[in-house]
Design a protein around this motif. Sequence first.
Motif: not given
Length: 123
Positions: A27-28, A46-48, A59-62
Amino acid sequence: MKKTASAFISVAVIALLLTACWNPTVKEVPITAPWDKMNLPITENARVWSSDNKEVRVVHKAQRADVAESYLEALGKDGWKSVGDASSDELTVWTFEKDGKRIRVDIGDFPEGGTNVIIRGLE
């Protein structure tokens, strides 16, 4: 010409589907102090997912190498100096100092895909 256009459209559709599929189950949450003042690279893909005054998790997609480079650049621009590196094949780990404060940055794979970043304040 028709085959080339068809192949291009197919590749574009696949790319869009793959982009849309990245959706980690965490959850962000809003980023909190002191991390919110550091201009971290968290605005795109990205999601904090955890943030308090001692630690932030993003978390980052890259891929890990790209994420690591973006954090190294962002922290350097914010005045943080790298004072240690304990990286391995599975994890990139740096220690930074600024104004008598220290942080540790761990960058590794996220279980659901993408790259996880954990920044902790050190005493």
